[in-house]
Design an enzyme around this catalytic site. Structure first.
Site, PDB file in Angstrom:
ATOM      1  N   ASN A  66       0.785  -1.245   0.000  1.00 53.63           N
ATOM      2  CA  ASN A  66       0.000   0.000   0.000  1.00 53.63           C
ATOM      3  C   ASN A  66       0.816   1.293   0.000  1.00 53.63           C
ATOM      4  O   ASN A  66       0.345   2.310  -0.496  1.00 53.63           O
ATOM      5  CB  ASN A  66      -1.052  -0.015   1.120  1.00 53.63           C
ATOM      6  CG  ASN A  66      -0.463  -0.167   2.490  1.00 53.63           C
ATOM      7  OD1 ASN A  66       0.691  -0.553   2.637  1.00 53.63           O
ATOM      8  ND2 ASN A  66      -1.244   0.132   3.493  1.00 53.63           N
ATOM      9  N   GLU A 100       4.890  -4.422  11.990  1.00 54.39           N
ATOM     10  CA  GLU A 100       3.897  -3.337  11.822  1.00 54.39           C
ATOM     11  C   GLU A 100       2.725  -3.970  11.087  1.00 54.39           C
ATOM     12  O   GLU A 100       2.801  -4.215   9.888  1.00 54.39           O
ATOM     13  CB  GLU A 100       4.493  -2.181  11.010  1.00 54.39           C
ATOM     14  CG  GLU A 100       5.732  -1.559  11.616  1.00 54.39           C
ATOM     15  CD  GLU A 100       5.452  -0.809  12.908  1.00 54.39           C
ATOM     16  OE1 GLU A 100       4.268  -0.531  13.201  1.00 54.39           O
ATOM     17  OE2 GLU A 100       6.412  -0.538  13.640  1.00 54.39           O
ATOM     18  N   CYS A 142      -3.209   1.226   6.685  1.00 47.99           N
ATOM     19  CA  CYS A 142      -3.328   0.458   7.935  1.00 47.99           C
ATOM     20  C   CYS A 142      -3.974   1.258   9.045  1.00 47.99           C
ATOM     21  O   CYS A 142      -4.722   0.722   9.856  1.00 47.99           O
ATOM     22  CB  CYS A 142      -1.962  -0.035   8.372  1.00 47.99           C
ATOM     23  SG  CYS A 142      -0.763   1.287   8.486  1.00 47.99           S
TER      24      CYS A 142
HETATM   25  P1  NAD Z   1       0.737  -9.240   3.318  1.00 52.89           P
HETATM   26  O1  NAD Z   1       0.979  -9.667   4.724  1.00 52.89           O
HETATM   27  O2  NAD Z   1      -0.055 -10.132   2.434  1.00 52.89           O
HETATM   28  O3  NAD Z   1       2.134  -9.030   2.571  1.00 52.89           O
HETATM   29  C1  NAD Z   1       3.132  -8.194   3.085  1.00 52.89           C
HETATM   30  C2  NAD Z   1       4.496  -8.686   2.622  1.00 52.89           C
HETATM   31  O4  NAD Z   1       4.749  -9.955   3.213  1.00 52.89           O
HETATM   32  C3  NAD Z   1       4.610  -8.885   1.117  1.00 52.89           C
HETATM   33  O5  NAD Z   1       5.892  -8.483   0.697  1.00 52.89           O
HETATM   34  C4  NAD Z   1       4.452 -10.393   0.967  1.00 52.89           C
HETATM   35  O6  NAD Z   1       5.060 -10.899  -0.193  1.00 52.89           O
HETATM   36  C5  NAD Z   1       5.165 -10.868   2.219  1.00 52.89           C
HETATM   37  N1  NAD Z   1       4.836 -12.232   2.661  1.00 52.89           N
HETATM   38  C6  NAD Z   1       3.741 -12.976   2.364  1.00 52.89           C
HETATM   39  N2  NAD Z   1       3.842 -14.190   2.964  1.00 52.89           N
HETATM   40  C7  NAD Z   1       4.998 -14.190   3.669  1.00 52.89           C
HETATM   41  C8  NAD Z   1       5.658 -15.142   4.510  1.00 52.89           C
HETATM   42  N3  NAD Z   1       5.155 -16.346   4.740  1.00 52.89           N
HETATM   43  N4  NAD Z   1       6.831 -14.787   5.095  1.00 52.89           N
HETATM   44  C9  NAD Z   1       7.349 -13.557   4.889  1.00 52.89           C
HETATM   45  N5  NAD Z   1       6.786 -12.622   4.085  1.00 52.89           N
HETATM   46  C10 NAD Z   1       5.619 -12.934   3.489  1.00 52.89           C
HETATM   47  O7  NAD Z   1       0.114  -7.762   3.396  1.00 52.89           O
HETATM   48  P2  NAD Z   1      -0.430  -6.826   2.224  1.00 52.89           P
HETATM   49  O8  NAD Z   1      -1.722  -7.356   1.711  1.00 52.89           O
HETATM   50  O9  NAD Z   1       0.663  -6.548   1.229  1.00 52.89           O
HETATM   51  O10 NAD Z   1      -0.688  -5.472   3.036  1.00 52.89           O
HETATM   52  C11 NAD Z   1      -1.858  -5.227   3.744  1.00 52.89           C
HETATM   53  C12 NAD Z   1      -1.660  -5.446   5.228  1.00 52.89           C
HETATM   54  O11 NAD Z   1      -0.549  -4.713   5.692  1.00 52.89           O
HETATM   55  C13 NAD Z   1      -2.859  -4.927   6.016  1.00 52.89           C
HETATM   56  O12 NAD Z   1      -3.197  -5.837   7.033  1.00 52.89           O
HETATM   57  C14 NAD Z   1      -2.332  -3.621   6.609  1.00 52.89           C
HETATM   58  O13 NAD Z   1      -2.999  -3.204   7.773  1.00 52.89           O
HETATM   59  C15 NAD Z   1      -0.908  -3.959   6.851  1.00 52.89           C
HETATM   60  N6  NAD Z   1      -0.106  -2.733   6.953  1.00 52.89           N
HETATM   61  C16 NAD Z   1       0.336  -2.344   8.179  1.00 52.89           C
HETATM   62  C17 NAD Z   1       1.056  -1.155   8.301  1.00 52.89           C
HETATM   63  C18 NAD Z   1       1.567  -0.680   9.648  1.00 52.89           C
HETATM   64  O14 NAD Z   1       2.420   0.193   9.675  1.00 52.89           O
HETATM   65  N7  NAD Z   1       1.088  -1.221  10.753  1.00 52.89           N
HETATM   66  C19 NAD Z   1       1.311  -0.381   7.164  1.00 52.89           C
HETATM   67  C20 NAD Z   1       0.839  -0.815   5.937  1.00 52.89           C
HETATM   68  C21 NAD Z   1       0.130  -2.000   5.833  1.00 52.89           C
END
Ligand code: NAD
Length: 488
Positions: free
Chosen positions: A158, A258, A292
């Site tokens: 995002n 995060e 988020c």
């Molecule tokens: P996601 O968890 O699907 O993916 C995030 C990253 O993790 C990607 O690079 C993905 O390829 C990787 N990933 C997937 N499986 C993995 C594994 N088994 N081991 C390690 N890495 C892995 O999240 P998304 O759909 O890209 O983003 C949305 C989520 O992120 C929402 O829940 C949002 O709230 C959260 N988010 C949190 C913050 C914060 O600062 N708290 C900021 C932005 C987004």
């Protein structure tokens, strides 16, 4: 003009100073119009291991002083700034957010890099007065900060550029080597960031391998990070599910998580309703609600509920929906069909359970692929799906509360605890919210989504572990060593 077939970007990974390809590639498509905008390699475990080992070697070989690390980050920031227009177009093309928001993201990323460089010069230790304990009066003791080694940075879709900078900037400032892993649907802007970092590293004489980026499946790359003993820290931003998996498998590695949120913003009866409504709609609908700490639940005092809903509807209707490359667009496409369908389903279920659509409610068709209208919902309770789940879309559920105890209780009903907002003129109420809301940040007279990049930032409960925000991340990516001098 967004990226298209004529100017698509087929990028490589940076491993040990070489732009490296893999046997297979991942296509990157524009979420708004489905155009193929580029591709990146699908890394195997052995390529990820090469990147980790290059980083480990570079970290051991690096002799960069704090001032040189500052120079490296400042030069990378200048390069990114020089490419700002192109990078904003890349973000919009791969992620679907409006171009005005993409520009803001690039601007923030430039500043985050600059501030990281400044922080490299401020890694102070502490002098401990030893005469505070009987028998140690002649001794001297201080602490110094050292880098951890290899920091792995995993980011979501995002904010594909700035969230990567939030990890890589402080990690390099602290003297570490890094391996980045962007989300597979939005890897291009992160790779441009590493182009800037690599050019700056070369100029400063840093060893090859100090900055690496790999692209590929989350589980393949994530497991390689977890399994390799040279990775000292994993900094992850993304979903709570993946964060929990990393927490359960990371052993003695340092971890920053995060994660997701379901952030409340309380609106009390002593506030300027129109001003609050504008901020609430913007906080709920920017990046099509895929933020988020966006406004996920509005908790409003029952006496002003009707007035607030009118103001929210007016603010929502004033937004321009559609093509993200249009300068005037406020709300554009959601990232993919799954996210889009999840929000469609949450809306339908919430209506079935008795909520009323005050405005919006339309999606897809003539609005554009994966475009969802800003949708204000009244009559919502905290048990309804649009309030209970983290909604990554422009839904604006309004929950009525009769007193402040109820507002605080509602604010704390979910397992998440990322951020919260409160609109009020009453200092006691503000202090109470600050003390009693169980979230990593409580923002008074603004929405939950308030964030400046140098602030400490990180959630409680299922929203995460550890803090980002430049100084706090530098602390996290370094270890404090005690040096004691004894005089007999
Ligand atoms: P996601 O968890 O699907 O993916 C995030 C990253 O993790 C990607 O690079 C993905 O390829 C990787 N990933 C997937 N499986 C993995 C594994 N088994 N081991 C390690 N890495 C892995 O999240 P998304 O759909 O890209 O983003 C949305 C989520 O992120 C929402 O829940 C949002 O709230 C959260 N988010 C949190 C913050 C914060 O600062 N708290 C900021 C932005 C987004």
């Amino acid at each position: 003009m967004s990226l298209d077939a004529a100017n698509r970007l087929d990028k490589r990974m940076l491993i040990d100073g070489e732009w490296t390809d893999a046997d297979d590639r991942i296509a990157v498509t524009n979420p708004y119009d489905g155009t193929a905008v580029g591709s990146v390699p699908l890394a195997s475990t052995s390529l990820v291991n090469e990147a980790i080992e290059a980083a480990d070697h570079a970290h051991r070989a690096s002799t960069l002083s704090a001032y040189e690390r500052y120079e490296l980050l400042a030069a990378a920031a200048a390069e990114l700034e020089a490419r700002a227009d192109d990078v904003a177009t890349i973000i919009t093309s791969e992620q679907g957010k409006p171009i005005s928001e993409a520009r803001t993201e690039v601007d923030r990323a430039v500043q985050t890099l600059q501030l990281s460089g400044e922080e490299a010069k401020r890694m102070f230790g502490e002098y401990i007065p030893m005469d505070g304990q009987k028998g140690f009066a002649k001794d001297h003791c201080f602490t110094q900060h050292e880098p951890l080694g290899v920091v792995a940075a995993i980011t979501p879709f995002n904010f594909p550029l700035n969230l990567m900078v939030h990890k890589v900037g402080p990690a390099l400032a602290a003297g570490n080597a890094v391996v980045g892993k962007p989300a597979s649907n939005t890897p291009l802007s992160s790779i441009v960031l590493f182009e800037c970092l690599e050019a700056a590293s070369e100029d400063i004489g840093a060893p090859d391998g100090l900055v690496n980026i790999v692209t590929g499946s989350g589980s393949t790359v994530g497991d390689a990070f977890l399994d390799h003993e040279a990775v000292e820290a994993i900094s992850f931003t993304g979903s709570t599910d993946v964060g929990t998996y990393l927490a359960n498998n990371s052993g003695m590695k340092e971890l920053t998580l995060e994660l997701g949120g379901n952030d409340p913003t309380i609106v009390w009866d002593d506030t300027d309703i129109e001003q609050a409504a504008e901020q609430l709609i913007s906080g709920a609908c920017s990046n099509a609600g895929q933020v988020c700490n966006s406004v996920e639940r509005i908790l409003v005092h029952e006496d002003i509920e009707a007035e607030l809903i009118d103001a929210l509807v007016e603010a929502a209707k004033s937004l321009t929906i559609g093509d993200p490359m249009n300068e005037a667009t406020d709300v554009a496409a959601m990232i993919d069909d799954d996210q889009f369908q999840t929000v469609v389903d949450l809306l339908k279920m919430t209506i079935d359970e008795g909520a009323t659509v005050e405005c919006g409610g339309g999606y897809g068709d003539n609005l554009g692929t994966r475009v969802f209208e800003p949708t204000v919902l009244s009559g919502v309770t905290s048990e309804m799906p649009a309030a209970k789940e983290e909604v990554f879309g422009p839904l604006v559920p309004v929950i009525s509360v009769s007193d402040f105890d109820e507002a605080i209780e509602e604010a704390n009903t979910t397992n998440y605890g990322l951020e919260a907002g409160l609109f009020t003129q009453d200092i006691d109420r503000a202090k109470r919210a600050a003390d009693e809301i169980d979230a990593g940040g409580v923002n008074i007279n603004t929405v939950s989504g308030f964030r400046a990049d140098h602030m400490p930032y990180g959630g409680f409960k299922d929203s995460g572990v550890g803090k980002e925000g430049i100084k706090y991340a530098v602390d996290h990516f370094s270890r404090e060593k005690l040096v004691g001098f004894h005089r007999g």
